[in-house]
Design a protein around this motif. Structure first.
Motif, PDB file in Angstrom:
ATOM      1  N   LEU A  99      45.498  35.213  28.449  1.00 23.89           N
ATOM      2  CA  LEU A  99      44.735  36.335  28.970  1.00 23.89           C
ATOM      3  C   LEU A  99      44.690  36.244  30.489  1.00 23.89           C
ATOM      4  O   LEU A  99      44.715  35.151  31.062  1.00 23.89           O
ATOM      5  CB  LEU A  99      43.304  36.315  28.411  1.00 23.89           C
ATOM      6  CG  LEU A  99      43.162  36.479  26.896  1.00 23.89           C
ATOM      7  CD1 LEU A  99      41.707  36.263  26.476  1.00 23.89           C
ATOM      8  CD2 LEU A  99      43.658  37.846  26.444  1.00 23.89           C
ATOM      9  N   LEU A 100      44.595  37.388  31.132  1.00 18.72           N
ATOM     10  CA  LEU A 100      44.571  37.433  32.591  1.00 18.72           C
ATOM     11  C   LEU A 100      43.134  37.344  33.096  1.00 18.72           C
ATOM     12  O   LEU A 100      42.272  38.115  32.699  1.00 18.72           O
ATOM     13  CB  LEU A 100      45.207  38.728  33.094  1.00 18.72           C
ATOM     14  CG  LEU A 100      46.707  38.870  32.800  1.00 18.72           C
ATOM     15  CD1 LEU A 100      47.179  40.282  33.125  1.00 18.72           C
ATOM     16  CD2 LEU A 100      47.498  37.844  33.594  1.00 18.72           C
ATOM     17  N   LYS A 101      42.908  36.370  33.960  1.00 18.89           N
ATOM     18  CA  LYS A 101      41.603  36.239  34.625  1.00 18.89           C
ATOM     19  C   LYS A 101      41.764  36.680  36.063  1.00 18.89           C
ATOM     20  O   LYS A 101      42.565  36.107  36.816  1.00 18.89           O
ATOM     21  CB  LYS A 101      41.088  34.794  34.562  1.00 18.89           C
ATOM     22  CG  LYS A 101      39.704  34.637  35.211  1.00 18.89           C
ATOM     23  CD  LYS A 101      39.096  33.274  34.922  1.00 18.89           C
ATOM     24  CE  LYS A 101      39.718  32.192  35.779  1.00 18.89           C
ATOM     25  NZ  LYS A 101      39.267  32.284  37.205  1.00 18.89           N
ATOM     26  N   TYR A 148      45.809  43.024  28.566  1.00 19.73           N
ATOM     27  CA  TYR A 148      45.922  41.567  28.523  1.00 19.73           C
ATOM     28  C   TYR A 148      44.730  40.854  29.144  1.00 19.73           C
ATOM     29  O   TYR A 148      44.735  39.632  29.257  1.00 19.73           O
ATOM     30  CB  TYR A 148      47.189  41.124  29.253  1.00 19.73           C
ATOM     31  CG  TYR A 148      48.473  41.628  28.634  1.00 19.73           C
ATOM     32  CD1 TYR A 148      48.728  41.450  27.282  1.00 19.73           C
ATOM     33  CD2 TYR A 148      49.427  42.263  29.414  1.00 19.73           C
ATOM     34  CE1 TYR A 148      49.913  41.899  26.710  1.00 19.73           C
ATOM     35  CE2 TYR A 148      50.619  42.718  28.852  1.00 19.73           C
ATOM     36  CZ  TYR A 148      50.857  42.538  27.508  1.00 19.73           C
ATOM     37  OH  TYR A 148      52.028  42.986  26.946  1.00 19.73           O
ATOM     38  N   ASN A 149      43.718  41.590  29.571  1.00 16.52           N
ATOM     39  CA  ASN A 149      42.675  40.976  30.371  1.00 16.52           C
ATOM     40  C   ASN A 149      41.768  40.057  29.568  1.00 16.52           C
ATOM     41  O   ASN A 149      41.504  40.277  28.385  1.00 16.52           O
ATOM     42  CB  ASN A 149      41.848  42.059  31.071  1.00 16.52           C
ATOM     43  CG  ASN A 149      40.583  42.408  30.305  1.00 16.52           C
ATOM     44  OD1 ASN A 149      39.556  41.755  30.468  1.00 16.52           O
ATOM     45  ND2 ASN A 149      40.656  43.433  29.448  1.00 16.52           N
ATOM     46  N   GLY A 150      41.296  39.010  30.233  1.00 16.51           N
ATOM     47  CA  GLY A 150      40.301  38.108  29.670  1.00 16.51           C
ATOM     48  C   GLY A 150      39.076  38.071  30.550  1.00 16.51           C
ATOM     49  O   GLY A 150      38.312  37.096  30.531  1.00 16.51           O
ATOM     50  N   THR A 151      38.883  39.124  31.355  1.00 21.91           N
ATOM     51  CA  THR A 151      37.804  39.169  32.335  1.00 21.91           C
ATOM     52  C   THR A 151      36.797  40.271  32.026  1.00 21.91           C
ATOM     53  O   THR A 151      35.581  40.052  32.063  1.00 21.91           O
ATOM     54  CB  THR A 151      38.381  39.395  33.757  1.00 21.91           C
ATOM     55  OG1 THR A 151      39.384  38.419  34.020  1.00 21.91           O
ATOM     56  CG2 THR A 151      37.288  39.302  34.812  1.00 21.91           C
ATOM     57  N   LEU A 152      37.287  41.469  31.716  1.00 20.87           N
ATOM     58  CA  LEU A 152      36.401  42.599  31.469  1.00 20.87           C
ATOM     59  C   LEU A 152      35.575  42.371  30.205  1.00 20.87           C
ATOM     60  O   LEU A 152      36.060  41.855  29.208  1.00 20.87           O
ATOM     61  CB  LEU A 152      37.216  43.894  31.338  1.00 20.87           C
ATOM     62  CG  LEU A 152      38.112  44.248  32.532  1.00 20.87           C
ATOM     63  CD1 LEU A 152      38.824  45.566  32.278  1.00 20.87           C
ATOM     64  CD2 LEU A 152      37.300  44.304  33.824  1.00 20.87           C
ATOM     65  N   ARG A 196      30.823  34.910  37.326  1.00 19.52           N
ATOM     66  CA  ARG A 196      30.210  34.458  38.570  1.00 19.52           C
ATOM     67  C   ARG A 196      31.292  34.487  39.629  1.00 19.52           C
ATOM     68  O   ARG A 196      32.355  33.882  39.456  1.00 19.52           O
ATOM     69  CB  ARG A 196      29.637  33.048  38.409  1.00 19.52           C
ATOM     70  CG  ARG A 196      28.866  32.545  39.612  1.00 19.52           C
ATOM     71  CD  ARG A 196      28.270  31.170  39.348  1.00 19.52           C
ATOM     72  NE  ARG A 196      27.248  31.213  38.287  1.00 19.52           N
ATOM     73  CZ  ARG A 196      27.339  30.555  37.149  1.00 19.52           C
ATOM     74  NH1 ARG A 196      28.414  29.806  36.888  1.00 19.52           N
ATOM     75  NH2 ARG A 196      26.379  30.632  36.249  1.00 19.52           N
ATOM     76  N   VAL A 197      31.053  35.195  40.714  1.00 22.82           N
ATOM     77  CA  VAL A 197      32.072  35.394  41.743  1.00 22.82           C
ATOM     78  C   VAL A 197      31.601  34.817  43.065  1.00 22.82           C
ATOM     79  O   VAL A 197      30.528  35.169  43.565  1.00 22.82           O
ATOM     80  CB  VAL A 197      32.399  36.895  41.937  1.00 22.82           C
ATOM     81  CG1 VAL A 197      33.586  37.054  42.870  1.00 22.82           C
ATOM     82  CG2 VAL A 197      32.658  37.572  40.607  1.00 22.82           C
ATOM     83  N   ASP A 203      36.648  34.159  44.159  1.00 22.38           N
ATOM     84  CA  ASP A 203      36.994  33.283  43.045  1.00 22.38           C
ATOM     85  C   ASP A 203      36.067  33.574  41.876  1.00 22.38           C
ATOM     86  O   ASP A 203      34.839  33.497  42.011  1.00 22.38           O
ATOM     87  CB  ASP A 203      36.869  31.808  43.461  1.00 22.38           C
ATOM     88  CG  ASP A 203      37.977  31.395  44.409  1.00 22.38           C
ATOM     89  OD1 ASP A 203      39.039  32.027  44.355  1.00 22.38           O
ATOM     90  OD2 ASP A 203      37.766  30.447  45.191  1.00 22.38           O
ATOM     91  N   VAL A 204      36.652  33.887  40.725  1.00 16.44           N
ATOM     92  CA  VAL A 204      35.877  34.279  39.553  1.00 16.44           C
ATOM     93  C   VAL A 204      35.793  33.136  38.553  1.00 16.44           C
ATOM     94  O   VAL A 204      36.799  32.512  38.212  1.00 16.44           O
ATOM     95  CB  VAL A 204      36.505  35.517  38.881  1.00 16.44           C
ATOM     96  CG1 VAL A 204      35.813  35.814  37.545  1.00 16.44           C
ATOM     97  CG2 VAL A 204      36.409  36.725  39.796  1.00 16.44           C
ATOM     98  N   SER A 205      34.577  32.888  38.047  1.00 17.41           N
ATOM     99  CA  SER A 205      34.368  31.946  36.949  1.00 17.41           C
ATOM    100  C   SER A 205      33.784  32.723  35.783  1.00 17.41           C
ATOM    101  O   SER A 205      32.884  33.562  35.972  1.00 17.41           O
ATOM    102  CB  SER A 205      33.395  30.834  37.352  1.00 17.41           C
ATOM    103  OG  SER A 205      33.884  30.093  38.452  1.00 17.41           O
ATOM    104  N   LEU A 206      34.317  32.466  34.582  1.00 12.78           N
ATOM    105  CA  LEU A 206      33.784  33.111  33.390  1.00 12.78           C
ATOM    106  C   LEU A 206      32.555  32.336  32.936  1.00 12.78           C
ATOM    107  O   LEU A 206      32.647  31.157  32.601  1.00 12.78           O
ATOM    108  CB  LEU A 206      34.839  33.140  32.282  1.00 12.78           C
ATOM    109  CG  LEU A 206      36.159  33.853  32.629  1.00 12.78           C
ATOM    110  CD1 LEU A 206      37.122  33.765  31.451  1.00 12.78           C
ATOM    111  CD2 LEU A 206      35.903  35.308  33.003  1.00 12.78           C
TER     112      LEU A 206
END
Length: 307
Positions: free
Chosen positions: A159-161, A248-252, A257-258, A292-295
């Motif tokens: 998945l795309l982050k 393909y997203n794994g973010t939405l 936390r950005v 920088d994004v953290s899930l």
């Protein structure tokens, strides 16, 4: 005497190579040692001879698998400081669109914000593509999305982050680094750095190899497939790119936390467009253009963005 062009995955005896070049077996042995010291994945199997690790992306091997124009100009190294630095020099000297610089090992390989990228020998693909896209400066933000989709389609899993990672439930599989040379209102060239972990063994904590998800992976075949996919996606419309990225997203739909230049922001990732990632924070939608994004945690089903 250059042995690299004649080395393959099949074992060749030192005696046969010595006869081919009209030198002694000791001379062949010294050249093999030189290649190994330079970082090329050459295997010595005494007393049988020498071979390359399966899937080694030598120029000859890549040429046999290429289907497009990307990679026709290909520079293959054992060890460099950074493929980004080598590619920058080539781009400044007039290297054409689609030129590829790949190294088996980087002593100063880096990711976003100067993070070090680990490169175990023969375990992945670490390379830079020189791009000279016909894009307006305002369209430059689409390039990382195009590249991310191309990497995902070539790998077939993950998945795309946002903004630059391909991840699985086991960890990070691939990362992208984009550096643009902008002169006035024109994009002179773009350096697209891509790192993909292929072999699962020997990776640092938090990283995963494609081989953990796909039974048999050839590095050279993966490279050729990725270059073809990248060339295709660079010609796609903004609508097609955003649609594929969302697929393909794994973010939405996840709480994220950005870390932004203005500080830490936490909220629900609700959409993405050419401007950036949209975060819902305290009933307000904020567009993040860099960070920088953290899930933090999954939030139900993935959000299906509008548009």
């Amino acid at each position: 005497m250059d042995l690299l062009p004649i080395l393959t995955e099949q074992i060749q005896s030192g005696e046969a190579m010595a006869e081919r070049f009209g030198v002694t077996r000791v001379a062949v042995w010294k050249q093999i040692q030189r290649l190994q010291n330079e970082g090329y994945p050459v295997v010595s199997e005494k007393p049988k001879g020498y071979r390359l690790l399966p899937g080694t992306p030598t120029p000859a091997a890549l040429q046999a698998h290429l289907k497009g124009s990307f990679g026709q100009q290909y520079h293959y190294f054992g060890t460099v400081a950074s493929t980004q630095d080598v590619a920058r020099q080539l781009a400044d000297a007039g290297a054409p669109h689609g030129t590829v610089v790949l190294a088996e090992k980087q002593t100063q390989g880096r990711g976003r914000r100067g993070k070090v990228w680990s490169t175990p020998l023969g375990s992945g693909l670490y390379f830079t593509v020189v791009l000279k896209p016909q894009l307006a400066l305002s369209e430059l933000s689409l390039l990382p999305l195009m590249a991310g989709v191309a990497v995902r389609e070539a790998c077939g899993v993950g998945l795309l982050k946002w903004p630059n990672d391909l991840i699985t439930e086991k960890g990070k599989m691939a990362g992208l680094l984009l550096e643009a040379d902008v002169r006035g209102e024109e994009v002179h060239h773009v350096l697209l750095g891509i790192g993909i972990n292929v072999v699962p063994e020997g990776l640092p904590e938090g990283a995963v190899g494609l081989g953990s998800h796909v039974r048999k992976v050839s590095r050279v075949e993966l490279l050729a497939r990725l270059l073809e996919s990248l060339e295709t996606w660079l010609g796609m419309t903004e609508l097609a790119v955003l649609s594929a990225w969302r697929k393909y997203n794994g973010t939405l739909g996840r709480k994220v936390r950005v870390q932004t230049p203005r500080g830490l922001l936490e909220g629900l990732a609700v959409d993405l467009d050419a401007r950036g990632l949209w975060i819902e924070h305290q009933d307000t939608r904020i567009c993040i253009t860099a960070g920088d994004v953290s899930l933090v945690e999954p939030v139900g089903r993935q959000h299906h963005a509008e548009g």
